[in-house]
Write an enzyme that holds these catalytic residues in place. Structure first.
Site, PDB file in Angstrom:
ATOM      1  N   HIS A   1       0.820  -1.211   0.000  1.00  0.00           N
ATOM      2  CA  HIS A   1       0.000   0.000   0.000  1.00  0.00           C
ATOM      3  C   HIS A   1       0.857   1.265   0.000  1.00  0.00           C
ATOM      4  CE1 HIS A   1       0.205  -0.227   4.553  1.00  0.00           C
ATOM      5  NE2 HIS A   1       0.212   1.092   4.430  1.00  0.00           N
TER       6      HIS A   1
ATOM      7  N   ASP B   1       1.140  -7.745   2.196  1.00  0.00           N
ATOM      8  CA  ASP B   1       1.272  -6.297   1.985  1.00  0.00           C
ATOM      9  C   ASP B   1       2.751  -5.901   1.850  1.00  0.00           C
ATOM     10  OD1 ASP B   1       0.881  -3.597   1.817  1.00  0.00           O
ATOM     11  OD2 ASP B   1      -0.378  -3.438   3.598  1.00  0.00           O
TER      12      ASP B   1
ATOM     13  N   SER C   1       3.943   2.226   8.388  1.00  0.00           N
ATOM     14  CA  SER C   1       3.660   1.268   7.322  1.00  0.00           C
ATOM     15  C   SER C   1       4.936   0.969   6.551  1.00  0.00           C
ATOM     16  CB  SER C   1       2.605   1.836   6.369  1.00  0.00           C
ATOM     17  OG  SER C   1       1.350   1.891   6.982  1.00  0.00           O
TER      18      SER C   1
END
Length: 717
Positions: free
Chosen positions: A85, A221, A649
C-alpha cells in the site's frame, strides 16, 4: 534546569520497566533510557549497533519512503522493501489497462526491466542532535506565540543552513514535547527509485476494506523497489547511467520464524500521535471533528466506487485515492468507538484535575495557574469550527476541483502581474504545471463528488459558511448538482485545454469572474481562516498546552514520558504476543495466520477476497520449502505488541539480533485509539511474515534471482 532534567531522566528509567513496550523512542536515547529493559526482553544488539554516526548501524538500513511510509534496505545493491500500500500509487502510475501491474503483479527479470515512476524518493537518516538550549535561548515569557514562533523560525533557518553542507543534506529542526525541546535531523535524499516487484493486488491487498484494521489477517502487503545513484554513490536525478546504490548497511533476513514472547523491534517514521492531547481536545475530536470526517469520507467513497466499478480505467485512476480515503474513514470511526469505550476523556480529566491542584500551589501558580482554564476555554470556542473544518478536509481530500482552480489561479495571477520577459520565463513552467495537474481524472466523478460534498457542508455545518455555499444552499435547498454542472460548463479550469488557453490570451477580468475559481478560493480561504475573535484564545491555548506538557513532566503526574510522533525516526520494542483464542483463526496460536486461513476466506469474483487460480493451485501443492513454519504451514501474518502509528507502514520488524522477520502494515481495531492512548492489553501491530514474502517471490512468482540478492540467515535460534 539541570536538576529538573535529572529528575525527568530518573523518572523515565524507573518507569520504563513498568510501561515496557509503550513509546516511540529516539535512537540516540536508547542507551540512556531503554537499553537495559530491551536486553531483558531479548535484544542482543548494543546501542552503537542500532544507532551510530561514525560506524554502520541498523539506522542506515531504515529509510523514509516517499515522505509517508517507511522501508528498509535488504540487499547491498539498494533493494528496498516496503508495504504494497506504500508503493500503491507508484505501481498504479506504472500500470495501464494492457499491462496492469497493480492487478496482475510485476517482477523485473533484470535491472534494465526495473521501472521508474515519475516522482518517488527515499530518505536516509544521517544524524540528529539536541539544540533545545540554543532554541529556547531565543524566546522569553513576555513574547506572544507569534513572536515566539518568529524567533524560533529565525534560529531554525540558521541551524538548517549550518548543517546542510551547501545543500548536500536536507536538515529539519523539529519541536518535541509541545515546544519544550528541539532536535535537528540530517537526511540524504535519493530520487531515482525504481519498481522491482509487487505481488498481484489480490495478494497485496487481500481482504481490502473489510479486513482493514482487523484480525485475523491474511495480507501479503509488500512491494520491492531499488535505489539508484550516480557512479560515486551520490544522489542523482534519474538517468540510464545511474547504478544500484551500494548500501552502507542492509538487513539480514531470518527464516527461523517467530514464536510467542520473541523480542520484536520496529524502526520507522511514525507520522503523528497525540498522546499529550488535553481532555477537551479528545472530546472535541470524538463529538465534532471525527464524525464529520467519517461522514464526508463515506460520501466521497460511495460516489467514487460507483464510477470505479463501471470502468476499469477510472478504477486505476482513483485506486490509490480511494484506498487512502477508505483507510482514514475506518480509522476515524474506530477512534470514536475506542476513545469512548476507553473513557479517555474522563481519565485525562482526572489527570488534569490533579495537575490543576499542583499548578495552583503557591510555588507554581504564577506559571501554571490558568493552564487548564485556558485550554478548556479554547476548545469550547472551537468545537463547531472543528466540525466544519473536517467537512472541508473531506472535500479538499476527495475533490480535485475544490483545490485545483485555486492552485492554478494563484499561478495565473502571478503571470498576469509579470512583464513580457518574466512571462516568457514563466510560461513553460506553467505549461508543465498544467500538464501535470490534469493527469488521471474523470470529470463526471469529480463533478458529482464536489456537488455532494458541498451539499453535506451546507446542510451539516453550524459555523459560518463560505458566502457562495450559503447563498446557493439557501436558493436550492442544499442541492448543488445544478450549480456544479453550470460552473463546470462555464469554467476554464475543468479542462487542460481551457487552462492552457489562458496562457495564450491572459485576461484578468475573465480570471476574476471564473465561477469555479471563485468557489475554490472561498473554500480554501474558509479552511485557512483565523477569526479575530479566536486570536487571543488561540494564543493562550498554545502557551498553556506547552506549559501543561512541561508541568506534567515536571510534576511526574503523567504516565507518558516520550515525545509524540512527528515523522522522525523512532524505535519501538515489544514481543510477539497473541490475542485471546479466536475460532476464526485456524493457526495453532492466535499470534499468526496461515495460508489455509487465507483460502478459507476466498470468494470467487469478489473484489476483496478473490484469488488467482495459481494461488489456489499453490495451496493444493503445499510446496513451502524452507519457508514453512514448524508445523509445516505457511505463516502469513503475525502479531506483536509494538507501539506504532501511521507512517510506520512498511517498517521492518527485527528480532533481537537485528534480523528482519516481518513488515509492519496495520493495527487491530480494538486498539484504534492508539494515536491518543496506548492500551497495553489490546494494542497489537499486524505484520507480514517475511517467510510469506520470500515464498511469494521465490516459489509463487518464480523470481528467485531477487531472493538470491538477500542475506538469508537460519539456525540462529
Amino acid at each position: 534546569m539541570k536538576k529538573t532534567v535529572l529528575t525527568i531522566i530518573v523518572f523515565i528509567i524507573s518507569f520504563s520497566s513498568v510501561m515496557a513496550n509503550e513509546g516511540m523512542w529516539f535512537l540516540m536515547h536508547i542507551e540512556r533510557l531503554n537499553h537495559r529493559d530491551m536486553q531483558k526482553m531479548g535484544l542482543q544488539l548494543t546501542p552503537e549497533e542500532i544507532y551510530s554516526i561514525n560506524n554502520q548501524s541498523l539506522k542506515d538500513a531504515i529509510v523514509q519512503f516517499n515522505g509517508g511510509c517507511t522501508a528498509s534496505i535488504v540487499s547491498d545493491s539498494g533493494l528496498v522493501l516496503t508495504n504494497h500500500h506504500c508503493g500503491y500509487s507508484a505501481i498504479a502510475e506504472l500500470s495501464t489497462e494492457e499491462q496492469n501491474h497493480l492487478k496482475n503483479g510485476f517482477w523485473a527479470g533484470s535491472l534494465e526491466a526495473e521501472m521508474k515512476p515519475e516522482s518517488l524518493y527515499v530518505r536516509f537518516f544521517v544524524r540528529m542532535d539536541d539544540v533545545s538550549e540554543r532554541m529556547l535561548a531565543q524566546v522569553n515569557d513576555s513574547m506572544s506565540e507569534k513572536e515566539r514562533q518568529a524567533a524560533l523560525n529565525k534560529e531554525i533557518a540558521k541551524i538548517e543552513k549550518e548543517n546542510s553542507e551547501d545543500g548536500k543534506y536536507t536538515v529539519s529542526v523539529r519541536s518535541f514535547y509541545q515546544g519544550n525541546e528541539f532536535y535537528y535531523f540530517v537526511y540524504e535524499d535519493y530520487k531515482d527509485v525504481r519498481l522491482v516487484g509487487t505481488p498481484p493486488e489480490s495478494v497485496g491487498k487481500f481482504g481490502g476494506d473489510t479486513d482493514n484494521w482487523e484480525w485475523p489477517r491474511h495480507t501479503g502487503d509488500f512491494s520491492l523497489f531499488r535505489v539508484y545513484a550516480d557512479e560515486n554513490g551520490k544522489p542523482a536525478d534519474y538517468s540510464t547511467d545511474n547504478v544500484p546504490l551500494k548500501a552502507k548497511y542492509h538487513l539480514p533476513v531470518s527464516i527461523d520464524g517467530v514464536k510467542e514472547d520473541d523480542f520484536a523491534m520496529i524502526l520507522g517514521y511514525p507520522g503523528r500521535t497525540n498522546r499529550w492531547m488535553p481532555a477537551s481536545g479528545v472530546e472535541q475530536n470524538v463529538n465534532y471533528a471525527y464524525p464529520a470526517w467519517v461522514e464526508g469520507s463515506k460520501l466521497s467513497m460511495d460516489v467514487m466506487k460507483k464510477y470505479m466499478d463501471a470502468d476499469e480505467s477510472v478504477n486505476l485512476m482513483y485506486a490509490s485515492s480511494y484506498a487512502s480515503i477508505a483507510n482514514y474513514w475506518k480509522n476515524r470511526g474506530g477512534m470514536i468507538t475506542a476513545l469512548t469505550e476507553h473513557k479517555t476523556v474522563e481519565k485525562k480529566r482526572k489527570t488534569e484535575s490533579k495537575f490543576d491542584k499542583w499548578a495552583n500551589k503557591k510555588a507554581n501558580k504564577a506559571a501554571y495557574g490558568n493552564v487548564i482554564e485556558n485550554i478548556n476555554n479554547y476548545y469550547a470556542l472551537t468545537n463547531e469550527k472543528a466540525k466544519q473544518d473536517n467537512y472541508l478536509i473531506g472535500m479538499l481530500r476527495s475533490s480535485k476541483f475544490a483545490v485545483l482552480p485555486y492552485r492554478i489561479g494563484s499561478a495565473f495571477k502571478q503571470y498576469l502581474g509579470a512583464n513580457e520577459a518574466e512571462r516568457k520565463n514563466l510560461k513553460p513552467r506553467l505549461e508543465a504545471f498544467i500538464e501535470d495537474s490534469y493527469k488521471d481524472f474523470y470529470l463526471p466523478l469529480e463533478e458529482e463528488v464536489l456537488a455532494k460534498q458541498l451539499g453535506l457542508l451546507a446542510s451539516k455545518s453550524n459555523y459560518a459558511l463560505p458566502e457562495l455555499v450559503a447563498e446557493v444552499g439557501a436558493k436550492y435547498d442544499n442541492d448543488f448538482s445544478a450549480y456544479t454542472e453550470a460552473i463546470f460548463d462555464l469554467s476554464m479550469f475543468t479542462t487542460k485545454e481551457g487552462a492552457l488557453a489562458f496562457l495564450e490570451y491572459p485576461d484578468e477580468a475573465r480570471l476574476e469572474s471564473d465561477p469555479l475559481l471563485k468557489l475554490s478560493n472561498e473554500l480554501l480561504d474558509k479552511y485557512r481562516e483565523k477569526p479575530e475573535d479566536l486570536e487571543q484564545p488561540t494564543n493562550d491555548y498554545e502557551a498553556s498546552f506547552r506549559l501543561l506538557v512541561k508541568g506534567l513532566r515536571e510534576s511526574g503526574l503523567s504516565a507518558i514520558q516520550y515525545p509524540d510522533a512527528n515523522s522522525t525516526l523512532r524505535l519501538s520494542y515489544g514481543k510477539v504476543r497473541a490475542l485471546p483464542a479466536d475460532k476464526r483463526n485456524d493457526a495453532n496460536e492466535n499470534n499468526y495466520t496461515t495460508f489455509k486461513g487465507m483460502i478459507a476466506k476466498y470468494k470467487p469474483n469478489d473484489s476483496e477476497f478473490d484469488l488467482e487460480q495459481k494461488m489456489l493451485d499453490s495451496y493444493e501443492k503445499k510446496d513451502y520449502g524452507r519457508y514453512a513454519n514448524e508445523y509445516g504451514q505457511l505463516s502469513i501474518n503475525f502479531l506483536t505488541d509494538n507501539d506504532i502509528t501511521g507512517g510506520n507502514s512498511g517498517s521492518p520488524v527485527v528480532n533481537g539480533k537485528g534480523e528482519l522477520i516481518g513488515l509492519a502494515f496495520d493495527g487491530n481495531i480494538e486498539a484504534m485509539a492508539g494515536d491518543v492512548i496506548f492500551d497495553k492489553d489490546l494494542q497489537r501491530t499486524i505484520n507480514v511474515d517475511i517467510r510469506y514474502v520470500l515464498w511469494l517471490i521465490d516459489k509463487y512468482a518464480g523470481a528467485k534471482h531477487i531472493v538470491d540478492e538477500l542475506t538469508i540467515v537460519s539456525g540462529a535460534k
